[in-house]
Design a protein around this motif. Structure first.
Motif, mmCIF file in Angstrom:
data_model
loop_
_atom_site.group_PDB
_atom_site.id
_atom_site.type_symbol
_atom_site.label_atom_id
_atom_site.label_comp_id
_atom_site.label_asym_id
_atom_site.label_seq_id
_atom_site.Cartn_x
_atom_site.Cartn_y
_atom_site.Cartn_z
ATOM 1 N N TYR A 171 -2.643 2.165 -3.061
ATOM 2 C CA TYR A 171 -2.839 3.308 -2.298
ATOM 3 C C TYR A 171 -3.962 4.071 -2.796
ATOM 4 O O TYR A 171 -4.141 4.305 -4.168
ATOM 5 N N GLU A 227 -12.873 -2.987 -7.104
ATOM 6 C CA GLU A 227 -12.461 -4.433 -6.572
ATOM 7 C C GLU A 227 -12.254 -5.318 -7.572
ATOM 8 O O GLU A 227 -11.454 -6.401 -7.539
ATOM 9 N N GLY A 279 -9.096 -5.744 -2.822
ATOM 10 C CA GLY A 279 -9.188 -4.437 -2.420
ATOM 11 C C GLY A 279 -8.735 -4.095 -1.277
ATOM 12 O O GLY A 279 -8.530 -2.642 -1.124
ATOM 13 N N ASP A 280 -7.970 -4.805 -0.441
ATOM 14 C CA ASP A 280 -7.295 -4.205 0.665
ATOM 15 C C ASP A 280 -5.942 -3.628 0.156
ATOM 16 O O ASP A 280 -5.122 -2.999 1.142
ATOM 17 N N MET A 281 -5.443 -3.911 -0.940
ATOM 18 C CA MET A 281 -3.936 -3.534 -1.398
ATOM 19 C C MET A 281 -4.161 -2.246 -2.180
ATOM 20 O O MET A 281 -5.364 -1.886 -2.561
ATOM 21 N N GLN A 320 -9.551 -4.670 -9.665
ATOM 22 C CA GLN A 320 -8.199 -5.267 -8.952
ATOM 23 C C GLN A 320 -8.178 -6.636 -8.917
ATOM 24 O O GLN A 320 -6.868 -7.130 -9.146
ATOM 25 N N CYS A 338 0.972 -1.179 -0.058
ATOM 26 C CA CYS A 338 -0.046 0.158 0.236
ATOM 27 C C CYS A 338 0.749 1.296 0.013
ATOM 28 O O CYS A 338 0.544 2.202 0.746
ATOM 29 N N GLY A 389 -5.042 1.406 -6.784
ATOM 30 C CA GLY A 389 -6.123 1.938 -5.830
ATOM 31 C C GLY A 389 -7.244 2.215 -6.217
ATOM 32 O O GLY A 389 -8.431 2.495 -5.587
ATOM 33 N N ASP A 412 -10.746 7.884 1.711
ATOM 34 C CA ASP A 412 -11.177 7.033 2.816
ATOM 35 C C ASP A 412 -12.515 6.215 2.155
ATOM 36 O O ASP A 412 -13.461 6.854 1.621
ATOM 37 N N PRO A 413 -12.760 5.030 2.477
ATOM 38 C CA PRO A 413 -13.952 4.301 2.109
ATOM 39 C C PRO A 413 -15.038 5.148 2.970
ATOM 40 O O PRO A 413 -14.983 5.414 3.981
ATOM 41 N N GLN A 423 -11.983 -9.303 -1.576
ATOM 42 C CA GLN A 423 -11.788 -8.223 -0.525
ATOM 43 C C GLN A 423 -10.394 -8.211 -0.224
ATOM 44 O O GLN A 423 -9.845 -7.054 0.127
ATOM 45 N N VAL A 424 -9.322 -9.162 -0.317
ATOM 46 C CA VAL A 424 -8.129 -9.230 -0.223
ATOM 47 C C VAL A 424 -7.273 -8.281 -1.536
ATOM 48 O O VAL A 424 -6.451 -7.495 -1.011
#
Length: 98
Positions: A80, A21, A76-78, A24, A7, A17, A84-85, A73-74
Motif C-alpha cells: 500500500y 521495486e 511492485g504491484d503489491m 520489494q 494492498c 509499499g 500515486d505513481p 512488476q508483480v
C-alpha cells in the motif's frame, strides 16, 4: 504477506509499499528462502495445479531480464502506498521539462 498481496492500508503494507521495486523483490526472495528453511516446507506429495505449472513454464521460457522485469512488476504491484505513481511520458504525451 496477505496484507501486502491485498494492498491493505496497514503499517506492514505501507512499509513494503515504500520500498523500491528491487527491494520489494528482495523481500519476496528472502521470504521464499525462509519458508523452506524455517517456516514450512512443501509437502512431499504436493502437486501443483495445471494452471500453476503453465504460468511457471511461461516464466521459465523468458530470458533472465524478462523474468526479473516480470517479477519486479508483480512485486511492485503489491503493498500500500498513498502516493500515486508519476505518469510516464507515454501516458501523458508530454516530455519532461525542468
Amino acid at each position: 504477506m496477505r496484507e501486502i498481496v491485498n494492498c491493505e492500508d496497514t503499517q506492514v503494507s505501507r512499509a513494503y509499499g515504500a520500498l523500491s521495486e528491487n527491494n520489494q523483490l528482495l523481500v519476496w526472495y528472502a521470504w521464499a528462502q525462509g519458508m523452506g528453511d524455517t517456516v514450512v516446507d512443501m509437502p512431499l506429495d504436493y502437486k501443483a495445479q495445471s494452471e500453476v505449472n503453465s504460468i511457471l513454464s511461461q516464466i521459465e521460457n523468458l530470458d533472465f531480464e524478462g523474468q526479473i522485469s516480470l517479477l519486479r512488476q508483480v512485486a511492485g504491484d503489491m503493498g500500500y502506498s498513498p502516493v500515486d505513481p508519476v505518469p510516464s511520458q507515454e501516458e501523458t504525451g508530454k516530455t519532461p521539462s525542468l
